[in-house]
Design an enzyme around this catalytic site. Structure first.
Site, PDB file in Angstrom:
ATOM      1  CG  ASP A   9      -1.688   1.232   1.421  1.00  0.00           C
ATOM      2  OD1 ASP A   9      -2.340   1.630   0.442  1.00  0.00           O
ATOM      3  OD2 ASP A   9      -1.679   1.827   2.523  1.00  0.00           O
ATOM      4  CG  LEU A  10       1.803   5.557  -2.041  1.00  0.00           C
ATOM      5  CD1 LEU A  10       3.274   5.236  -2.229  1.00  0.00           C
ATOM      6  CD2 LEU A  10       1.276   6.284  -3.290  1.00  0.00           C
ATOM      7  CG  ASP A  11      -1.860   7.528   0.400  1.00  0.00           C
ATOM      8  OD1 ASP A  11      -0.936   8.275   0.042  1.00  0.00           O
ATOM      9  OD2 ASP A  11      -2.919   7.383  -0.259  1.00  0.00           O
ATOM     10  CB  THR A  17       0.735  10.780   1.604  1.00  0.00           C
ATOM     11  OG1 THR A  17       0.742   9.369   1.509  1.00  0.00           O
ATOM     12  CG2 THR A  17       1.843  11.362   0.763  1.00  0.00           C
ATOM     13  CE  LYS A  45      -4.406   6.247   9.106  1.00  0.00           C
ATOM     14  NZ  LYS A  45      -3.538   5.883  10.226  1.00  0.00           N
ATOM     15  CB  SER A 116      -2.001   2.729  -3.818  1.00  0.00           C
ATOM     16  OG  SER A 116      -2.601   3.943  -3.428  1.00  0.00           O
ATOM     17  CB  ALA A 117      -7.430   3.008  -2.451  1.00  0.00           C
ATOM     18  CE  LYS A 147      -5.755  -1.053  -0.945  1.00  0.00           C
ATOM     19  NZ  LYS A 147      -4.638  -0.302  -0.330  1.00  0.00           N
ATOM     20  CD  GLU A 171      -3.525  -1.805   2.952  1.00  0.00           C
ATOM     21  OE1 GLU A 171      -3.662  -0.906   3.803  1.00  0.00           O
ATOM     22  OE2 GLU A 171      -3.903  -1.667   1.777  1.00  0.00           O
ATOM     23  CG  ASP A 172      -1.905   2.734   6.397  1.00  0.00           C
ATOM     24  OD1 ASP A 172      -2.390   2.276   5.337  1.00  0.00           O
ATOM     25  OD2 ASP A 172      -1.969   3.934   6.700  1.00  0.00           O
TER      26      ASP A 172
HETATM   27  C1  BG6 Z   1      -5.812   5.536   0.106  1.00  0.00           C
HETATM   28  C2  BG6 Z   1      -5.945   6.366   1.367  1.00  0.00           C
HETATM   29  O1  BG6 Z   1      -4.472   5.164  -0.071  1.00  0.00           O
HETATM   30  O2  BG6 Z   1      -6.264   6.263  -1.031  1.00  0.00           O
HETATM   31  C3  BG6 Z   1      -7.361   6.880   1.507  1.00  0.00           C
HETATM   32  O3  BG6 Z   1      -5.608   5.566   2.489  1.00  0.00           O
HETATM   33  C4  BG6 Z   1      -7.763   7.639   0.247  1.00  0.00           C
HETATM   34  O4  BG6 Z   1      -7.442   7.698   2.642  1.00  0.00           O
HETATM   35  C5  BG6 Z   1      -7.614   6.727  -0.970  1.00  0.00           C
HETATM   36  O5  BG6 Z   1      -9.099   8.091   0.338  1.00  0.00           O
HETATM   37  C6  BG6 Z   1      -7.977   7.423  -2.281  1.00  0.00           C
HETATM   38  O6  BG6 Z   1      -7.023   8.403  -2.533  1.00  0.00           O
HETATM   39  P1  BG6 Z   1      -7.145   9.560  -3.628  1.00  0.00           P
HETATM   40  O7  BG6 Z   1      -5.767  10.166  -3.637  1.00  0.00           O
HETATM   41  O8  BG6 Z   1      -7.458   8.893  -4.938  1.00  0.00           O
HETATM   42  O9  BG6 Z   1      -8.215  10.475  -3.190  1.00  0.00           O
HETATM   43 MG    MG Z   2      -2.705   3.276   3.508  1.00  0.00          MG
END
Ligand code: BG6
Ligand code: MG
Length: 215
Positions: A9-11, A17, A45, A116-117, A147, A171-172
């Protein structure tokens, strides 16, 4: 069977971030006239942008107060704010232990995927200089299901031709850990044990991860 693929996962796992997502959502909540706390933010998250907005509006007891069009406008406003925050980030936002782990995995010949989402994943990877470590990048632009649906992880594994049981997911978020477990991937939580009850194992930081136990 030794694991052959690491899916990140990224964020909140590779880069710090998650705090910018929080700040941008908090600003929106304040505009709407209610408080949005760090505790509320845990629910967002790993969750997609529009679902995050729905959760936030529920916190403010405004669930049915807006049309779909108004909601899209609010989500766009939040995203514009978020993009402002991340547009100037650099390698100082890479979380502890992430870089050495990526380097070690690469040296061992382990495949590395992003799961990542976020629709902003590419720009973040580029700004912090992590792009080159990834054999495949799956993000919010490449999947149709969010997810805890496992699509964001299975697409990466399929592209690399690696069985799900030989993948380790970092993952967090509870939603992401749940997604990994649904398809038999090892779910490594990064964060606090109390928040990550869906994980197979939890590390408070990637710098404590014992690579030799898993790869
Ligand atoms: C995830 C975050 O990585 O991405 C979420 O944990 C976030 O908080 C989701 O809503 C979507 O991100 P973005 O940048 O497309 O709005
Ligand atoms: Mg995350």
């Amino acid at each position: 069977m030794p694991n052959k693929c690491a899916i990140f996962d990224l964020d909140g796992v590779l880069v710090d971030t998650a705090k910018y997502h929080y700040l941008a959502w908090k600003e929106l909540a304040e505009k709407l006239g209610f408080e949005f706390t760090l505790e509320h933010n845990e629910m967002l998250k790993g969750v997609s942008r529009m679902t995050s907005l729905d959760i936030l509006l529920e916190v403010g007891h405004m669930k049915d107060a807006f049309t779909e069009e108004e909601k899209v406008k609010m989500a766009t406003e939040k995203n514009n704010r978020y993009v402002e925050y991340i547009s100037n980030i650099d390698e100082s936002e890479i979380l502890d232990g992430a870089l050495p782990l990526l380097q070690e995995l690469k040296q061992k010949g382990i495949k590395i995927a992003l799961g990542s989402a976020s629709k902003n994943a590419q720009i973040i990877l580029k700004n912090v200089g992590l792009e080159k470590y990834f054999d495949v990048i799956v993000d919010g632009n490449s999947v149709s299901k969010a997810k805890p649906d496992p699509e964001v992880f299975t697409l990466g594994a399929k592209t690399l031709g690696i069985p799900y049981e030989e993948c380790v997911v970092f993952e967090d978020s509870q939603a992401g850990l749940e997604a990994a477990k649904i398809v038999g991937m090892l779910a490594v939580g990064v964060g606090q044990e109390k928040d990550l009850t869906n994980a197979d194992v939890v590390y408070s930081s990637l710098k404590d991860f014992k690579i030799e136990q898993y790869f």
